[in-house]
Design a protein around this motif. Structure first.
Motif, short mmCIF file in Angstrom:
data_model
loop_
_atom_site.label_atom_id
_atom_site.label_comp_id
_atom_site.label_asym_id
_atom_site.label_seq_id
_atom_site.Cartn_x
_atom_site.Cartn_y
_atom_site.Cartn_z
N ALA A 25 32.84 45.16 48.27
CA ALA A 25 33.29 45.54 47.02
C ALA A 25 32.03 45.11 45.87
O ALA A 25 31.84 45.93 44.83
CB ALA A 25 34.38 44.29 46.35
N ARG A 26 31.12 44.06 46.19
CA ARG A 26 29.82 44.04 45.58
C ARG A 26 29.07 45.18 45.43
O ARG A 26 28.25 45.16 44.68
CB ARG A 26 29.23 42.51 46.09
CG ARG A 26 30.06 41.40 45.62
CD ARG A 26 29.20 40.14 45.68
NE ARG A 26 28.37 39.85 47.12
CZ ARG A 26 29.01 39.15 47.86
NH1 ARG A 26 30.28 38.53 47.64
NH2 ARG A 26 28.34 38.89 49.24
N CYS A 27 29.00 46.03 46.61
CA CYS A 27 28.19 47.07 46.51
C CYS A 27 28.61 48.46 46.33
O CYS A 27 27.87 49.16 46.10
CB CYS A 27 27.87 47.18 48.18
SG CYS A 27 27.17 45.54 49.16
N VAL A 28 29.75 48.35 45.71
CA VAL A 28 30.29 49.68 45.03
C VAL A 28 30.15 49.69 43.64
O VAL A 28 30.43 48.89 42.99
CB VAL A 28 32.04 49.48 45.20
CG1 VAL A 28 32.37 51.02 44.53
CG2 VAL A 28 32.62 49.53 46.75
N PRO A 29 29.21 50.71 43.26
CA PRO A 29 28.67 50.75 41.67
C PRO A 29 30.16 50.79 40.89
O PRO A 29 31.10 51.75 41.17
CB PRO A 29 28.27 52.09 41.73
CG PRO A 29 27.60 52.43 43.29
CD PRO A 29 28.82 51.78 44.23
N GLY A 30 29.88 50.28 39.70
CA GLY A 30 31.19 50.42 38.84
C GLY A 30 32.48 49.74 39.07
O GLY A 30 33.32 49.75 38.44
N LEU A 31 32.65 48.93 40.13
CA LEU A 31 33.78 48.13 40.49
C LEU A 31 33.75 46.78 40.06
O LEU A 31 33.03 46.13 40.20
CB LEU A 31 33.70 48.02 42.18
CG LEU A 31 35.16 47.45 42.58
CD1 LEU A 31 36.58 48.20 42.18
CD2 LEU A 31 35.17 47.36 44.12
N GLN A 32 34.92 46.43 39.30
CA GLN A 32 35.20 45.16 39.02
C GLN A 32 36.23 44.61 39.49
O GLN A 32 37.49 45.11 39.12
CB GLN A 32 35.28 45.09 37.36
CG GLN A 32 35.38 43.75 36.74
CD GLN A 32 35.60 43.66 35.18
OE1 GLN A 32 35.42 44.71 34.76
NE2 GLN A 32 35.80 42.74 34.61
N GLN A 33 35.99 43.64 40.56
CA GLN A 33 37.06 43.37 41.40
C GLN A 33 37.86 42.10 40.58
O GLN A 33 37.41 41.31 39.79
CB GLN A 33 36.53 42.72 42.78
CG GLN A 33 37.44 42.13 43.72
CD GLN A 33 37.10 41.70 44.99
OE1 GLN A 33 35.69 41.66 44.97
NE2 GLN A 33 37.73 41.23 45.94
N ASP A 34 39.43 42.08 40.90
CA ASP A 34 40.02 41.07 40.27
C ASP A 34 40.01 39.73 41.25
O ASP A 34 39.69 39.77 42.21
CB ASP A 34 41.52 41.41 40.29
CG ASP A 34 41.99 42.56 39.47
OD1 ASP A 34 41.17 42.98 38.60
OD2 ASP A 34 43.10 43.40 39.82
N ALA A 35 39.94 38.59 40.26
CA ALA A 35 39.83 37.28 40.94
C ALA A 35 40.65 36.98 41.90
O ALA A 35 40.50 36.41 42.77
CB ALA A 35 39.62 36.34 39.72
N SER A 36 42.09 37.63 41.65
CA SER A 36 43.34 37.39 42.65
C SER A 36 43.03 38.29 43.93
O SER A 36 44.15 38.33 44.48
CB SER A 36 44.57 37.10 41.80
OG SER A 36 44.65 38.40 41.12
N SER A 37 42.34 39.23 44.01
CA SER A 37 42.26 40.10 44.98
C SER A 37 42.33 39.41 46.28
O SER A 37 41.71 38.41 46.76
CB SER A 37 41.11 41.03 44.94
OG SER A 37 41.12 42.03 45.91
N GLY A 38 43.33 39.71 47.26
CA GLY A 38 43.66 39.52 48.55
C GLY A 38 42.75 40.33 49.73
O GLY A 38 41.71 40.72 49.56
#
Length: 256
Positions: A25-38
């Motif tokens: 997820a950190r490597c996907v450009p433009g992706l903002q991951q939710d904090a509660s993502s499982g």
């Protein structure tokens, strides 16, 4: 669509990243991951295409199958009703100097994305994969830098560092073949030790201007020694001669 991405790191290192959804997820450009993502990666993905920016909200899932990593996901436009679906497979393969990611994928959607032709959409997808590969390489560089231990002095292990205080110093100022051996090699051990003790604690100015001592003290010139000896014997003789003159003078007076 098919596309290849080069990552300048070994296959094993690349697989470690692809096996961790959070790192992917950190490597996907433009992706903002939710904090509660499982297990499923949820968040927002900003996609720039044809001079426009489309933001999708949805989720992605990462699975490993037969050495290949598959990414699937779907999302809905944050400002609209359009949808998008994604299926992507990445196969890491060893290549000279690093790893080649052989990618195949399909994208389908309705809404704003459907307004663009297939060639434009494919160009955007290739650019995203290239940026993903660059971000993956940067992730591995940071991992590599964090794993290199440092010595207490701050130098990396194996780069020379500093000498251990408990070990004998074998450098240019001491030890076998060092500076002290070259200078004091012709002195007896006792005299050499005395010379070192004498010099310790004296300032540089004293050392430069003080006359040498001990075995290195200057030998008095022969003329000075002879003059001193003559003076030592001449003083008593002069006293005796003066006393004799006084006695003779008194004797002459008495006769008169």
């Amino acid at each position: 669509m098919e596309h290849e991405v080069f990552v300048p790191f070994p296959v094993g290192a690349v697989r470690r990243v692809l096996s961790d959804p959070a790192r992917v997820a950190r490597c996907v450009p433009g992706l903002q991951q939710d904090a509660s993502s499982g297990a499923a990666l949820t968040g927002r993905l900003r996609l720039r295409i044809g001079g426009s920016t489309i933001t999708y909200r949805g989720e992605m899932r990462l699975t490993e199958r037969d050495g290949s990593y598959e990414l699937s996901g779907e999302g809905t436009e944050a400002r609209g009703s359009g949808t998008v679906t994604l299926t992507l497979s990445a196969q890491p393969e060893e290549t000279p100097g690093g790893t080649r990611l052989s990618c195949t994928g399909t994208v389908g959607g309705a809404g704003r994305l459907a307004e663009f032709d297939a060639k434009t959409a494919e160009s955007v997808a290739r650019r995203l994969l290239d940026r993903f590969g660059a971000a993956l390489a940067e992730e591995l560089r940071e991992e590599e830098a964090a794993e290199v231990p440092l010595t207490p002095s701050g130098a990396q292990e194996g780069d020379g560092g500093t000498a251990d205080e408990d070990e004998p110093f074998d450098g240019p100022l001491g030890g076998p073949g060092g500076f002290e051996d070259d200078v004091l090699d012709d002195e007896p051990p006792a005299e050499a030790a005395h010379a070192r003790r004498t010099m310790i604690g004296r300032s540089a100015e004293e050392v430069d201007h003080a006359p040498p001592r001990g075995r290195y003290a200057p030998v008095p010139a022969p003329e000075a020694a002879t003059g001193t000896a003559v003076l030592r014997w001449a003083a008593p003789a002069a006293a005796i001669a003066l006393a004799g003159a006084v006695v003779v003078t008194r004797a002459f007076r008495r006769r008169r």
